[in-house]
Enzyme design. Structure first.
Site, PDB file in Angstrom:
ATOM      1  N   HIS A  78      -3.856 -68.785  25.024  1.00  0.00           N
ATOM      2  CA  HIS A  78      -2.407 -68.851  24.855  1.00  0.00           C
ATOM      3  C   HIS A  78      -2.049 -70.227  24.306  1.00  0.00           C
ATOM      4  O   HIS A  78      -2.761 -71.207  24.528  1.00  0.00           O
ATOM      5  CB  HIS A  78      -1.704 -68.640  26.193  1.00  0.00           C
ATOM      6  CG  HIS A  78      -1.888 -67.275  26.765  1.00  0.00           C
ATOM      7  ND1 HIS A  78      -1.155 -66.821  27.831  1.00  0.00           N
ATOM      8  CD2 HIS A  78      -2.717 -66.251  26.432  1.00  0.00           C
ATOM      9  CE1 HIS A  78      -1.519 -65.588  28.140  1.00  0.00           C
ATOM     10  NE2 HIS A  78      -2.473 -65.230  27.302  1.00  0.00           N
ATOM     11  N   GLU A  80       0.083 -72.452  25.202  1.00  0.00           N
ATOM     12  CA  GLU A  80       0.205 -73.490  26.220  1.00  0.00           C
ATOM     13  C   GLU A  80      -1.164 -74.013  26.653  1.00  0.00           C
ATOM     14  O   GLU A  80      -1.384 -75.221  26.752  1.00  0.00           O
ATOM     15  CB  GLU A  80       0.944 -72.975  27.465  1.00  0.00           C
ATOM     16  CG  GLU A  80       2.327 -72.444  27.201  1.00  0.00           C
ATOM     17  CD  GLU A  80       2.349 -70.931  26.993  1.00  0.00           C
ATOM     18  OE1 GLU A  80       1.578 -70.426  26.151  1.00  0.00           O
ATOM     19  OE2 GLU A  80       3.147 -70.267  27.661  1.00  0.00           O
ATOM     20  N   CYS A 108       3.523 -67.425  31.000  1.00  0.00           N
ATOM     21  CA  CYS A 108       3.021 -66.377  31.887  1.00  0.00           C
ATOM     22  C   CYS A 108       2.409 -67.050  33.123  1.00  0.00           C
ATOM     23  O   CYS A 108       2.294 -68.281  33.180  1.00  0.00           O
ATOM     24  CB  CYS A 108       1.982 -65.536  31.148  1.00  0.00           C
ATOM     25  SG  CYS A 108       0.403 -66.387  30.915  1.00  0.00           S
ATOM     26  N   CYS A 111      -0.522 -69.492  32.282  1.00  0.00           N
ATOM     27  CA  CYS A 111      -0.068 -70.751  31.693  1.00  0.00           C
ATOM     28  C   CYS A 111       0.681 -71.607  32.707  1.00  0.00           C
ATOM     29  O   CYS A 111       0.538 -72.838  32.706  1.00  0.00           O
ATOM     30  CB  CYS A 111       0.787 -70.474  30.462  1.00  0.00           C
ATOM     31  SG  CYS A 111      -0.171 -69.683  29.150  1.00  0.00           S
TER      32      CYS A 111
END
Length: 174
Positions: A78, A80, A108, A111
């Site tokens: 992801h 992040e 999410c 993260c």
């Protein structure tokens, strides 16, 4: 900054964004425009358009990334996580005390856990994630007693632009 090999990399010092300008309010300078650039680049690669930027206490961008889950065949790639990994590598530390993270979509739970572990000071995000959010919706990771660090959270920064990018991306795939 994304490298040719597909990994997030630290932002070179000469390209650090230290200037004030668009997005500045009473000394506050938003870096959401940089996160949106990363989200747009992710969309062009066929990834869900999410971008993230880590900013050092002095205001320099130290890392930036967009989603690369499909490209890297890695469900944790992801934006992040990639940006935090690159910033930690640049700092030579697992902690990013005093750093800010700008992300186009509410993080999410994965993260949010990484944000807490890295000790990010402030989280700024754009659009809420009503399906998979981990901050204000869903798991609300930072509100759990098991969460050892909770950053200051600011939502809605650049939300309209982030939502439009996501809507356009998914509409083109239907």
């Amino acid at each position: 900054m994304a490298s040719p090999g597909g990994k997030a990399t630290p932002e070179p010092e000469d390209k650090a964004r230290k200037t004030k300008g668009q997005g500045e309010v009473s000394g506050f300078r938003s870096f959401m425009d940089v996160a949106l650039e990363e989200a747009q680049a992710a969309a062009l690669r066929g990834e869900v358009p999410v971008g993230a930027v880590v900013v050092a206490p002095g205001g320099a961008v130290v890392a930036r990334a967009g989603n690369r889950t499909r490209e890297l065949c890695d469900p944790t790639a992801h934006a992040e996580v990639l940006a935090i990994r690159a910033a930690c590598a640049a700092a030579g530390s697992v902690r990013l005390a005093g750093h800010d993270l700008y992300v186009t979509l509410e993080p999410c739970p994965i993260c949010a856990g990484a944000i807490s572990s890295a000790r990010i000071a402030r989280l700024y995000y754009g659009a809420p994630d009503l399906k998979s959010g981990g901050v204000a919706v869903g798991a609300r990771v930072f509100s759990h007693p098991q969460c050892h660090h909770s950053p200051e959270v600011y939502d809605g920064i650049g939300a309209a632009e982030a939502e439009a990018l996501l809507r356009g991306f998914f509409a083109a795939r239907r």
